[in-house]
Scaffold this active site. Structure first.
Site, PDB file in Angstrom:
ATOM      1  N   LYS A 124       0.803  -1.372   0.051  1.00 64.50           N
ATOM      2  CA  LYS A 124      -0.045  -0.117   0.030  1.00 64.50           C
ATOM      3  C   LYS A 124       0.944   1.119   0.152  1.00 64.50           C
ATOM      4  O   LYS A 124       2.078   1.156   0.263  1.00 64.50           O
ATOM      5  CB  LYS A 124      -1.075  -0.184   1.100  1.00 64.50           C
ATOM      6  CG  LYS A 124      -1.897  -1.246   1.184  1.00 64.50           C
ATOM      7  CD  LYS A 124      -3.284  -0.714   1.874  1.00 64.50           C
ATOM      8  CE  LYS A 124      -4.134  -2.166   2.092  1.00 64.50           C
ATOM      9  NZ  LYS A 124      -4.841  -2.065   3.301  1.00 64.50           N
ATOM     10  N   HIS A 127       2.123   6.759   2.409  1.00 64.34           N
ATOM     11  CA  HIS A 127       1.343   8.283   2.277  1.00 64.34           C
ATOM     12  C   HIS A 127       1.811   9.180   3.357  1.00 64.34           C
ATOM     13  O   HIS A 127       2.466   8.683   4.405  1.00 64.34           O
ATOM     14  CB  HIS A 127      -0.041   7.962   1.922  1.00 64.34           C
ATOM     15  CG  HIS A 127      -0.889   7.479   3.197  1.00 64.34           C
ATOM     16  ND1 HIS A 127      -1.057   8.193   4.249  1.00 64.34           N
ATOM     17  CD2 HIS A 127      -1.144   6.341   3.438  1.00 64.34           C
ATOM     18  CE1 HIS A 127      -1.820   7.170   5.138  1.00 64.34           C
ATOM     19  NE2 HIS A 127      -1.778   6.050   4.775  1.00 64.34           N
ATOM     20  N   HIS A 130       1.732   8.552   7.168  1.00 69.57           N
ATOM     21  CA  HIS A 130       2.719   7.913   7.874  1.00 69.57           C
ATOM     22  C   HIS A 130       3.917   8.798   8.118  1.00 69.57           C
ATOM     23  O   HIS A 130       4.648   8.427   9.108  1.00 69.57           O
ATOM     24  CB  HIS A 130       3.303   6.823   6.928  1.00 69.57           C
ATOM     25  CG  HIS A 130       2.416   5.496   6.829  1.00 69.57           C
ATOM     26  ND1 HIS A 130       1.815   5.159   5.784  1.00 69.57           N
ATOM     27  CD2 HIS A 130       1.673   4.733   7.958  1.00 69.57           C
ATOM     28  CE1 HIS A 130       0.852   4.010   5.905  1.00 69.57           C
ATOM     29  NE2 HIS A 130       0.696   3.819   7.326  1.00 69.57           N
TER      30      HIS A 130
HETATM   31  N1  ARG Z   1       0.114  -0.413  10.015  1.00 66.04           N
HETATM   32  C1  ARG Z   1      -0.496   0.377  10.790  1.00 66.04           C
HETATM   33  C2  ARG Z   1      -1.288   1.495   9.776  1.00 66.04           C
HETATM   34  O1  ARG Z   1      -0.764   1.758   8.749  1.00 66.04           O
HETATM   35  C3  ARG Z   1       0.136   1.105  12.054  1.00 66.04           C
HETATM   36  C4  ARG Z   1       0.670   0.165  12.940  1.00 66.04           C
HETATM   37  C5  ARG Z   1       0.965   0.751  14.270  1.00 66.04           C
HETATM   38  N2  ARG Z   1       1.737  -0.051  15.229  1.00 66.04           N
HETATM   39  C6  ARG Z   1       1.011  -0.962  15.759  1.00 66.04           C
HETATM   40  N3  ARG Z   1       1.488  -2.024  16.640  1.00 66.04           N
HETATM   41  N4  ARG Z   1      -0.341  -1.150  15.871  1.00 66.04           N
HETATM   42  O2  ARG Z   1      -2.122   2.216  10.272  1.00 66.04           O
END
Ligand code: ARG
Length: 569
Positions: A124, A127, A130
């Protein structure tokens, strides 16, 4: 010993009270009211007198420590004015003689802080949403490091889940190896979007996708090698961005890392008697805590985002024995974290309540910058933002300083620094209105302004042609730096270490950014009022020492934000 403590001890002696209590009560008043103030109100009970009277008597009776030039009584307060030379000496000598980093402390005593940040999703787009997690998380790592903690930066990659079944299915129907190799995440995104469109008309595709996910879980060779390939393709792109930002992680254990560890955790939740069925799914009820139930297992037995997070937290506690584990994500995940933190608590892990901390942040609102070139149409990619920042900076530098030697490298440092600084100039929770004009303004409260001030200091030091690394601070007449502009700058420099501690305690890097702006404004005022290169003798020596100290602190402060400090721009 610092001045505040010296004053507290002298006061305690005269008032016959505890110096620690007094120390805690000493305040920093507005500039013209002195450098430190002691409010006598708290002594009124013991002394059975009105505070102004206590202030008057104490002020007359106490013998001032050598660092204090004079004390003035004003209402219920005693205001202390520090001897400016002594003040300059104490602050600047410390900065100049510490070879390593002048802010460093051993406050953390080597205890471990885990910082889960950035954590993009495989296949993905990486963006702009992040971006904040990435820069705030990186800054927190550097801040805690500097305070003597051992930090573990964790990229909890979103590298497992239903989307991969869909992606494999889409790739099998409409993809080609070549296109994916050439276009990377763009192509993967296209396939994913196409899958959703096609599946609307043909629901059998969803069954197919589920079948691929099952194959992945069963370690089918083809499924896993495709998955692995998508991960590699994505990581290549993510790494380009991390390189631009100078960011490295200590662990890339993403969601897939916990595949073989979740079963035991689900069993444990069950054995604690808190798992219950709801509509065929397994959940932990949180009604008592005013939250919706936390989903642990889907109806088909599949695991979920919270299940992985619970498993990961237990794994990290066991592996790193952290005193804190921070999760830097957007505010919209607030409930998710609150829910599973509570589940861990209910499982009997009381540490979850204060050691696990969600560090939320607000959105980046693109506003006028919405015109940013977007390759995918609807999301703004982080890499594009950073590249555009660098390009725009190149143009600015060409106008301001056409002869600059390292133009491209400097534009990279400044353009990216500008974006990072903008992300951390306000409290995290505040949304950001992204505005190129604002963030690239060399005169505003921006990254480039701070970097420019640093470069200006470097240029002054170059002209002085002096061995600053081995400066003899003994021979400096610090009283030269008693004017207001110098004193204010010195004060701002001396404040930064405390700000770093506060930034760590509140998880707010902006406290450092604000301190840097104060230092830079102080520096520019100092420089306007006090000639450096054209001054002479003792005066020149002392002023150069101040310039050197300012340069050192600005550079270290920028480092803590994750920003480079070019010496020329
Ligand atoms: N991959 C998730 C996202 O893009 C964020 C993960 C954050 N860390 C966690 N341990 N949940 O929204």
């Amino acid at each position: 010993m610092d001045f505040k403590t010296e004053i507290a001890i002298a006061l305690a002696k005269t008032a016959d009270s505890d110096s620690d209590d007094i120390l805690k009560a000493i305040e920093v008043p507005k500039a013209s009211m002195g450098d430190y103030a002691f409010p006598c109100f708290r002594l009124a009970k013991t002394f059975r007198k009105a505070p102004p009277l206590i202030a008057k008597e104490l002020g007359e009776k106490m013998s001032l420590p050598s660092c204090v030039e004079r004390a003035e009584v004003s209402g219920g307060y005693i205001n202390f004015f520090i001897n400016k030379g002594a003040f300059a000496k104490a602050i600047l000598e410390n900065i100049i003689t510490k070879k390593d980093c002048c802010i460093k402390t051993d406050m953390g005593k080597g205890e471990t802080v885990c910082i889960d940040y950035s954590s993009p999703n495989i296949a993905k787009p990486f963006h702009i949403g992040h971006l904040r997690s990435t820069v705030i998380g990186n800054s927190l790592c550097r801040i805690y490091d500097c305070l003597g903690y051992k930090t573990v930066g964790i990229n909890h990659l979103g590298d497992w889940g239903t989307q991969f079944g869909k992606l494999i299915s889409a790739y099998k129907h409409w993809g080609s190896r070549e296109e994916v190799e050439n276009k990377g995440i763009d192509e993967l995104t296209r396939l994913y979007v196409k899958f959703h469109k096609e599946a609307e008309a043909d629901p059998s595709l969803d069954d197919e996708a589920r079948a691929w996910l099952v194959k992945m879980q069963d370690k089918d060779e083809e499924a896993l090698s495709l998955w692995k390939w998508f991960v590699d393709i994505s990581m290549k792109e993510f790494s380009r961005v991390y390189d631009m930002l100078n960011i490295e992680f200590d662990s890339y254990a993403g969601e897939s890392f916990y595949n073989d560890k979740m079963q035991a955790v689900v069993e444990e939740i069950k054995s604690k008697g808190i798992l219950k069925e709801s509509d065929g799914a397994q959940v932990v009820d949180l009604e008592e805590y005013n939250m919706p139930p936390c989903l642990i297992l889907r109806r088909d037995g599949g695991t979920l985002y919270p299940t992985r997070d619970i498993t990961a937290a237990l794994y990290r506690k066991k592996t790193y024995n952290f005193v804190k584990c921070l999760y830097v994500t957007a505010i919209d995940q607030k409930l998710h974290f609150a829910q599973w933190f509570k589940v861990l608590e209910l499982m009997g892990y009381s540490w979850a309540a204060d050691e696990l901390v969600h560090i939320p942040f607000g959105l980046v609102n693109l506003g006028a910058a919405g015109k940013l070139s977007t390759r995918t149409g609807h999301v703004v990619l982080m890499e594009d933002v950073l590249r555009e920042a660098v390009e725009k900076t190149k143009v600015i530098i060409s106008e301001k300083n056409p002869d600059l030697e390292n133009r491209d490298e400097t534009a990279r440092q400044v353009g990216i620094g500008a974006v990072i600084f903008d992300n951390m100039y306000n409290g995290r929770i505040k949304n950001i209105a992204f505005d190129w004009k604002k963030i690239l303004n060399f005169e505003g409260e921006t990254g480039p302004y701070v970097q420019y001030t640093h470069a200006r200091a470097c240029s002054l030091l170059r002209k002085a042609d002096y061995d600053f690394e081995n400066m003899d601070t003994e021979g400096i007449d610090w009283n030269v730096l008693s004017d207001d502009a110098s004193s204010e700058l010195i004060k701002a420099l001396g404040d930064l270490p405390e700000r770093v501690v506060e930034a760590a305690e509140k998880y707010e890097p902006y406290i450092i950014s604000r301190g840097l702006i104060e230092i830079c404004q102080g520096f520019n005022r100092f420089y306007r009022d006090n000639p450096v290169v054209s001054s002479e003798g003792e005066t020149k020596k002392a002023r150069l020492a101040l310039v050197y100290a300012a340069k050192t602190v600005i550079k270290e402060g920028l480092y803590l934000l994750g920003i480079e400090a070019p010496e020329r721009m």
